[in-house]
Design a protein around this motif. Sequence first.
Motif, PDB file in Angstrom:
ATOM      1  N   TRP A  26       0.808  -1.147  -0.068  1.00  0.00           N
ATOM      2  CA  TRP A  26       0.137   0.097   0.020  1.00  0.00           C
ATOM      3  C   TRP A  26       0.873   1.304   0.002  1.00  0.00           C
ATOM      4  CZ3 TRP A  26      -5.296  -0.817   0.049  1.00  0.00           C
ATOM      5  CH2 TRP A  26      -5.714  -2.162   0.233  1.00  0.00           C
ATOM      6  N   ILE A  33     -16.541   1.155   7.886  1.00  0.00           N
ATOM      7  CA  ILE A  33     -15.394   0.890   7.846  1.00  0.00           C
ATOM      8  C   ILE A  33     -14.900  -0.699   7.079  1.00  0.00           C
ATOM      9  CG2 ILE A  33     -13.342   0.239   9.105  1.00  0.00           C
ATOM     10  CD1 ILE A  33     -13.900   3.095   8.924  1.00  0.00           C
ATOM     11  N   THR A  84     -13.015  -1.830   4.167  1.00  0.00           N
ATOM     12  CA  THR A  84     -11.842  -2.535   3.921  1.00  0.00           C
ATOM     13  C   THR A  84     -12.144  -3.571   2.981  1.00  0.00           C
ATOM     14  OG1 THR A  84     -11.604  -2.114   6.470  1.00  0.00           O
ATOM     15  CG2 THR A  84     -10.717  -3.920   5.481  1.00  0.00           C
ATOM     16  N   HIS A 116      -9.509   6.467  -1.281  1.00  0.00           N
ATOM     17  CA  HIS A 116      -9.429   6.409   0.236  1.00  0.00           C
ATOM     18  C   HIS A 116      -7.787   6.558   0.818  1.00  0.00           C
ATOM     19  CE1 HIS A 116     -13.658   5.398   1.037  1.00  0.00           C
ATOM     20  NE2 HIS A 116     -13.565   4.797  -0.422  1.00  0.00           N
ATOM     21  N   PRO A 117      -7.337   7.418   0.549  1.00  0.00           N
ATOM     22  CA  PRO A 117      -6.096   8.164   1.002  1.00  0.00           C
ATOM     23  C   PRO A 117      -5.682   7.389   2.452  1.00  0.00           C
ATOM     24  CG  PRO A 117      -7.023   9.873   0.787  1.00  0.00           C
ATOM     25  CD  PRO A 117      -8.010   8.998   0.106  1.00  0.00           C
ATOM     26  N   GLU A 118      -6.631   7.762   3.294  1.00  0.00           N
ATOM     27  CA  GLU A 118      -6.626   7.485   4.624  1.00  0.00           C
ATOM     28  C   GLU A 118      -6.383   6.005   5.120  1.00  0.00           C
ATOM     29  OE1 GLU A 118      -9.066   8.782   3.638  1.00  0.00           O
ATOM     30  OE2 GLU A 118      -8.801  11.104   4.119  1.00  0.00           O
ATOM     31  N   TYR A 119      -7.119   5.145   4.347  1.00  0.00           N
ATOM     32  CA  TYR A 119      -7.057   3.676   4.556  1.00  0.00           C
ATOM     33  C   TYR A 119      -6.043   3.264   4.076  1.00  0.00           C
ATOM     34  CZ  TYR A 119      -7.968  -1.499   4.171  1.00  0.00           C
ATOM     35  OH  TYR A 119      -7.912  -2.610   4.488  1.00  0.00           O
ATOM     36  N   THR A 120      -5.340   3.773   2.914  1.00  0.00           N
ATOM     37  CA  THR A 120      -3.976   3.507   2.004  1.00  0.00           C
ATOM     38  C   THR A 120      -2.772   3.775   3.140  1.00  0.00           C
ATOM     39  OG1 THR A 120      -5.157   3.739   0.132  1.00  0.00           O
ATOM     40  CG2 THR A 120      -2.811   3.477   0.145  1.00  0.00           C
ATOM     41  N   ARG A 121      -2.891   4.803   3.760  1.00  0.00           N
ATOM     42  CA  ARG A 121      -1.805   5.219   4.424  1.00  0.00           C
ATOM     43  C   ARG A 121      -1.728   4.175   6.082  1.00  0.00           C
ATOM     44  NH1 ARG A 121      -3.016  10.703   3.067  1.00  0.00           N
ATOM     45  NH2 ARG A 121      -4.744  10.698   4.671  1.00  0.00           N
ATOM     46  N   THR A 122      -3.063   3.942   6.248  1.00  0.00           N
ATOM     47  CA  THR A 122      -2.978   2.914   7.527  1.00  0.00           C
ATOM     48  C   THR A 122      -2.536   1.732   7.066  1.00  0.00           C
ATOM     49  OG1 THR A 122      -5.211   4.164   8.359  1.00  0.00           O
ATOM     50  CG2 THR A 122      -4.687   1.847   8.869  1.00  0.00           C
ATOM     51  N   TRP A 171      -0.260   1.072   4.881  1.00  0.00           N
ATOM     52  CA  TRP A 171       1.132   1.225   4.334  1.00  0.00           C
ATOM     53  C   TRP A 171       2.155   0.674   5.410  1.00  0.00           C
ATOM     54  CZ3 TRP A 171       4.320   6.264   4.392  1.00  0.00           C
ATOM     55  CH2 TRP A 171       5.464   6.057   3.845  1.00  0.00           C
TER      56      TRP A 171
END
Length: 223
Positions: free
Chosen positions: A38, A117, A121, A184-190, A192
């Motif tokens: 990610w 969520i 996911t 969904h950049p927040e989920y991607t950052r999470t 990573w």
Amino acid sequence: MHVVDAKLRHRELTQEVYDIGDEVVEYIEHLMEAIADWDVELVEDCFAEFTEIVEDARNDSRRVVAELAGLRQALTSGLRSGTVSVRAKRESDAQAPEALSVSELIAAFPLEAPALIRDMTTAMNARSQAVLARLEQVNEWILNQTAVVADDLDSLSLPVVFSRTQRIVDTTIEAWQDAVAAQHPEYTRTMWGSNPPKFLLERARIDAIVAKVAAKRAKGRAS
């Protein structure tokens, strides 16, 4: 060219056909590892590397196949007839995979807003897995096509194969960037860092060895 030298060069060029395909596959695998981790920035970097490699593959395959065709002609006909046996033709039984577009990816794994969520996911993971599966199909196809050409130079055009590879990978990577990373950049950052790419560890190991050797040489010159 002496017959022995010609036969050696023939083996080298035949291996080069396989090596060119293997290198393209390797850089697609780098993309896959970056997606599995990610890592949006690494995906961009790997995509830039892949673009250079596939361009080299088009040029190198054109040169290698042309030289190999001339050698095979010389070694299977005329005064050197029978020096190299005619290779059995391999059927090209692998179909080229279609590119995975943004619209197809979203349609296959829809996500309504606002989303729970759990649903987000599930959708994001499914979209990423679909991209990885498509890239794996591309790699299988490349390996099949290079093997076909290694046996029968007139069967198909490797530069065309790699041009098509570029288009498929371009569209499929853009689909992941748009339908996953951008949506969904927040989920991607999470996510990573969940699957550290093996190729980065290998590069770090090689860099460390190179640095160690350079340090020894510098110390030897100084003493």
